[in-house]
Design a protein around this motif. Structure first.
Motif, PDB file in Angstrom:
ATOM      1  N   LEU A 124       0.843  -1.189   0.000  1.00 34.41           N
ATOM      2  CA  LEU A 124       0.000   0.000   0.000  1.00 34.41           C
ATOM      3  C   LEU A 124       0.879   1.240   0.000  1.00 34.41           C
ATOM      4  O   LEU A 124       1.787   1.362   0.810  1.00 34.41           O
ATOM      5  CB  LEU A 124      -0.918  -0.008   1.222  1.00 34.41           C
ATOM      6  CG  LEU A 124      -2.206   0.799   1.111  1.00 34.41           C
ATOM      7  CD1 LEU A 124      -3.076   0.268  -0.023  1.00 34.41           C
ATOM      8  CD2 LEU A 124      -2.980   0.734   2.416  1.00 34.41           C
ATOM      9  N   SER A 126       2.928   1.556   5.892  1.00 36.50           N
ATOM     10  CA  SER A 126       2.229   0.775   4.870  1.00 36.50           C
ATOM     11  C   SER A 126       1.545  -0.439   5.486  1.00 36.50           C
ATOM     12  O   SER A 126       0.396  -0.750   5.158  1.00 36.50           O
ATOM     13  CB  SER A 126       3.207   0.314   3.785  1.00 36.50           C
ATOM     14  OG  SER A 126       3.680   1.407   3.042  1.00 36.50           O
ATOM     15  N   ARG A 139      -8.140  -3.207   5.469  1.00 31.70           N
ATOM     16  CA  ARG A 139      -8.750  -4.534   5.582  1.00 31.70           C
ATOM     17  C   ARG A 139      -9.940  -4.529   6.539  1.00 31.70           C
ATOM     18  O   ARG A 139     -10.940  -5.216   6.324  1.00 31.70           O
ATOM     19  CB  ARG A 139      -7.692  -5.536   6.041  1.00 31.70           C
ATOM     20  CG  ARG A 139      -8.165  -6.984   6.076  1.00 31.70           C
ATOM     21  CD  ARG A 139      -6.987  -7.893   6.409  1.00 31.70           C
ATOM     22  NE  ARG A 139      -5.896  -7.725   5.459  1.00 31.70           N
ATOM     23  CZ  ARG A 139      -4.603  -7.845   5.771  1.00 31.70           C
ATOM     24  NH1 ARG A 139      -4.250  -8.118   7.012  1.00 31.70           N
ATOM     25  NH2 ARG A 139      -3.684  -7.694   4.847  1.00 31.70           N
ATOM     26  N   GLU A 179      -2.497  -1.001   5.546  1.00 31.24           N
ATOM     27  CA  GLU A 179      -3.120  -2.199   4.978  1.00 31.24           C
ATOM     28  C   GLU A 179      -4.096  -2.824   5.968  1.00 31.24           C
ATOM     29  O   GLU A 179      -5.181  -3.288   5.586  1.00 31.24           O
ATOM     30  CB  GLU A 179      -2.051  -3.212   4.569  1.00 31.24           C
ATOM     31  CG  GLU A 179      -1.298  -2.816   3.318  1.00 31.24           C
ATOM     32  CD  GLU A 179      -0.278  -3.865   2.894  1.00 31.24           C
ATOM     33  OE1 GLU A 179       0.017  -4.774   3.695  1.00 31.24           O
ATOM     34  OE2 GLU A 179       0.203  -3.769   1.762  1.00 31.24           O
TER      35      GLU A 179
END
Length: 210
Positions: free
Chosen positions: A6, A51, A59, A55
């Motif tokens: 990401l 990152s 999620r 993520e």
């Protein structure tokens, strides 16, 4: 470190763009974030860590009541990081407030961001579910596979390169024992189910090595 796919810059621009049309300001604040998270002493608390947390936030976005606040907290929770200091969270929270005011982020969101950042100092169970998710995103690395965990532990040691080996081992043992003594390392049921057992295994394995 987990594969950080990401792009923090892309996430930042989209997030900040929800609150201001001033592209120069968005760019200036990104440059500050990037510069701070890219400091030479950061072997773990860097852009890869961002990152990884972003993520997690993506999620579990549907479980978050204020995903923008959580994402802002991720960006700013380690913006000030010096392993020899004890007020990193307070300074990070103060800088977050200053920058989010510039972005005209609502006061209630700013207060939540500050509270979330300060909560990362102790990682104690919080009354706010969004903050508990942030704490779990921050510690999710503890529940990864052993190889990834070992890379994390090595990076933490590198951040404390100025500390002699025996002193580091003593301090690290206290940190590991602190987490193991918690009723639950993870604060949300979903992370407890997914990662609690693995985190305990990893922490105990590192303790045996030290």
């Amino acid at each position: 470190m987990p594969n950080a796919s990401l792009n923090p810059e892309k996430v930042w621009r989209e997030l900040a763009g929800n609150y201001t049309s001033d592209q120069e300001l968005i760019e200036t604040l990104w440059q500050e974030l990037q510069q701070n998270y890219s400091e030479q002493n950061r072997h773990y608390h860097n852009l890869n860590h961002l990152s990884f947390m972003l993520e997690q936030a993506k999620r579990y976005e549907k479980q978050l009541k204020n995903p923008d606040a959580v994402t802002f907290a991720i960006f700013f929770h380690d913006i000030v990081y010096n392993s020899s200091q004890t007020d990193n969270e307070e300074r990070s929270a103060a800088l977050a407030e200053k920058r989010l005011l510039e972005l005209t982020v609502p006061e209630a969101t700013i207060m939540l961001v500050k509270e979330a950042i300060l909560a990362t100092k102790t990682h104690a169970l919080h009354l706010n579910s969004d903050i508990n998710f942030l704490l779990d995103f921050d510690l999710a690395i503890l529940g990864t596979d052993w190889e990834t965990y070992q890379a994390y532990a090595k990076s933490i040691r590198e951040e404390y390169a100025h500390v002699p080996e025996e002193a580091y081992k003593a301090g690290r043992k206290k940190v590991l024992q602190h987490f193991l003594a918690m009723p639950r390392i993870f604060k949300t049921p979903i992370f407890q189910t997914l990662l609690e057992a693995r985190a305990h295994h990893n922490l105990q394995a590192e303790l045996q090595i030290l």
